[in-house]
Design a protein around this motif. Structure first.
Motif, PDB file in Angstrom:
ATOM      1  N   GLU A   1       6.175   4.324  43.675  1.00 41.39           N
ATOM      2  CA  GLU A   1       5.636   3.324  42.759  1.00 41.39           C
ATOM      3  C   GLU A   1       5.861   1.954  43.385  1.00 41.39           C
ATOM      4  O   GLU A   1       6.906   1.698  43.977  1.00 41.39           O
ATOM      5  CB  GLU A   1       6.330   3.411  41.400  1.00 41.39           C
ATOM      6  N   GLY A   2       4.859   1.084  43.279  1.00 35.71           N
ATOM      7  CA  GLY A   2       4.959  -0.255  43.871  1.00 35.71           C
ATOM      8  C   GLY A   2       4.338  -0.354  45.250  1.00 35.71           C
ATOM      9  O   GLY A   2       4.099  -1.460  45.738  1.00 35.71           O
ATOM     10  N   ASP A   3       4.084   0.787  45.899  1.00 35.66           N
ATOM     11  CA  ASP A   3       3.390   0.745  47.193  1.00 35.66           C
ATOM     12  C   ASP A   3       1.992   0.183  46.997  1.00 35.66           C
ATOM     13  O   ASP A   3       1.316   0.493  46.012  1.00 35.66           O
ATOM     14  CB  ASP A   3       3.263   2.151  47.804  1.00 35.66           C
ATOM     15  N   LYS A   4       1.550  -0.647  47.932  1.00 39.29           N
ATOM     16  CA  LYS A   4       0.188  -1.198  47.917  1.00 39.29           C
ATOM     17  C   LYS A   4      -0.653  -0.395  48.912  1.00 39.29           C
ATOM     18  O   LYS A   4      -0.238  -0.194  50.059  1.00 39.29           O
ATOM     19  CB  LYS A   4       0.183  -2.660  48.343  1.00 39.29           C
ATOM     20  N   ILE A   5      -1.815   0.055  48.480  1.00 34.73           N
ATOM     21  CA  ILE A   5      -2.673   0.873  49.338  1.00 34.73           C
ATOM     22  C   ILE A   5      -3.542  -0.056  50.180  1.00 34.73           C
ATOM     23  O   ILE A   5      -4.337  -0.835  49.661  1.00 34.73           O
ATOM     24  CB  ILE A   5      -3.543   1.832  48.507  1.00 34.73           C
ATOM     25  N   ILE A   6      -3.407   0.055  51.496  1.00 30.78           N
ATOM     26  CA  ILE A   6      -4.161  -0.759  52.448  1.00 30.78           C
ATOM     27  C   ILE A   6      -5.410  -0.018  52.925  1.00 30.78           C
ATOM     28  O   ILE A   6      -6.473  -0.607  53.081  1.00 30.78           O
ATOM     29  CB  ILE A   6      -3.278  -1.140  53.669  1.00 30.78           C
ATOM     30  N   SER A   7      -5.266   1.289  53.161  1.00 33.91           N
ATOM     31  CA  SER A   7      -6.423   2.101  53.565  1.00 33.91           C
ATOM     32  C   SER A   7      -6.211   3.550  53.149  1.00 33.91           C
ATOM     33  O   SER A   7      -5.087   3.992  52.947  1.00 33.91           O
ATOM     34  CB  SER A   7      -6.675   2.008  55.071  1.00 33.91           C
ATOM     35  N   VAL A   8      -7.332   4.263  53.020  1.00 35.38           N
ATOM     36  CA  VAL A   8      -7.331   5.703  52.741  1.00 35.38           C
ATOM     37  C   VAL A   8      -8.199   6.351  53.807  1.00 35.38           C
ATOM     38  O   VAL A   8      -9.369   5.980  53.978  1.00 35.38           O
ATOM     39  CB  VAL A   8      -7.910   6.022  51.345  1.00 35.38           C
ATOM     40  N   ASN A   9      -7.617   7.299  54.529  1.00 33.84           N
ATOM     41  CA  ASN A   9      -8.327   7.994  55.609  1.00 33.84           C
ATOM     42  C   ASN A   9      -9.005   6.995  56.547  1.00 33.84           C
ATOM     43  O   ASN A   9     -10.162   7.147  56.921  1.00 33.84           O
ATOM     44  CB  ASN A   9      -9.327   8.999  55.039  1.00 33.84           C
ATOM     45  N   ASN A  10      -8.254   5.949  56.902  1.00 33.16           N
ATOM     46  CA  ASN A  10      -8.680   4.892  57.829  1.00 33.16           C
ATOM     47  C   ASN A  10      -9.808   4.011  57.303  1.00 33.16           C
ATOM     48  O   ASN A  10     -10.411   3.263  58.067  1.00 33.16           O
ATOM     49  CB  ASN A  10      -9.049   5.472  59.199  1.00 33.16           C
ATOM     50  N   LEU A  11     -10.105   4.072  56.011  1.00 31.04           N
ATOM     51  CA  LEU A  11     -11.107   3.195  55.399  1.00 31.04           C
ATOM     52  C   LEU A  11     -10.375   2.107  54.614  1.00 31.04           C
ATOM     53  O   LEU A  11      -9.607   2.422  53.694  1.00 31.04           O
ATOM     54  CB  LEU A  11     -12.028   3.983  54.470  1.00 31.04           C
ATOM     55  N   LYS A  30       1.575  -0.697  52.120  1.00 27.90           N
ATOM     56  CA  LYS A  30       2.498  -1.799  52.314  1.00 27.90           C
ATOM     57  C   LYS A  30       3.659  -1.557  51.370  1.00 27.90           C
ATOM     58  O   LYS A  30       3.474  -1.414  50.158  1.00 27.90           O
ATOM     59  CB  LYS A  30       1.833  -3.137  52.004  1.00 27.90           C
ATOM     60  N   ARG A  31       4.832  -1.466  51.944  1.00 28.49           N
ATOM     61  CA  ARG A  31       6.055  -1.277  51.160  1.00 28.49           C
ATOM     62  C   ARG A  31       7.015  -2.377  51.573  1.00 28.49           C
ATOM     63  O   ARG A  31       7.448  -2.407  52.729  1.00 28.49           O
ATOM     64  CB  ARG A  31       6.660   0.096  51.412  1.00 28.49           C
ATOM     65  N   GLY A  32       7.309  -3.269  50.644  1.00 26.98           N
ATOM     66  CA  GLY A  32       8.124  -4.429  51.004  1.00 26.98           C
ATOM     67  C   GLY A  32       7.357  -5.269  52.010  1.00 26.98           C
ATOM     68  O   GLY A  32       6.191  -5.591  51.812  1.00 26.98           O
ATOM     69  N   GLU A  33       7.975  -5.563  53.131  1.00 26.60           N
ATOM     70  CA  GLU A  33       7.317  -6.356  54.179  1.00 26.60           C
ATOM     71  C   GLU A  33       6.692  -5.493  55.262  1.00 26.60           C
ATOM     72  O   GLU A  33       6.029  -6.005  56.154  1.00 26.60           O
ATOM     73  CB  GLU A  33       8.333  -7.322  54.813  1.00 26.60           C
ATOM     74  N   GLY A  34       6.911  -4.184  55.192  1.00 24.71           N
ATOM     75  CA  GLY A  34       6.435  -3.305  56.261  1.00 24.71           C
ATOM     76  C   GLY A  34       5.207  -2.500  55.890  1.00 24.71           C
ATOM     77  O   GLY A  34       4.847  -2.377  54.715  1.00 24.71           O
TER      78      GLY A  34
END
Length: 87
Positions: free
Chosen positions: A34-44, A71-75
């Motif tokens: 919970e709290g993770d930000k999704i940057i891409s799904v299957n490279n999209l 993105k989790r925290g700064e990484g």
């Protein structure tokens, strides 16, 4: 199938945060939080998606491989799992 609930954020509603991970789901076993930000799904990149398009990835057929860049925290991290039929 993935076991997550996602919320759309930002003015354009094109940034996505995981707000719930169901215990013992595919995402839970892949260490998605919970709290993770999704940057891409299957490279999209998700920045060009709406919430419906994103959720379609998580409700397609069982066995489909999902790769999330998060993105989790700064990484940035990558998590993989396969969709499962939980019924």
């Amino acid at each position: 199938m993935a076991g997550i609930i996602v919320r759309a954020e930002s003015k354009d509603l094109n940034q996505f945060e995981i707000v719930e991970v169901r215990k013992n789901s595919a995402a839970y076993h892949a260490d998605v939080h919970e709290g993770d930000k999704i940057i891409s799904v299957n490279n999209l990149p998700t920045e060009k998606m709406n919430l419906t398009q994103l959720n379609n990835f998580f409700t397609s057929k069982p066995g489909k491989k999902i790769t999330l860049k998060l993105k989790r925290g700064e990484g940035l991290i990558e998590k993989q799992f396969r969709l499962v039929d939980e019924i």
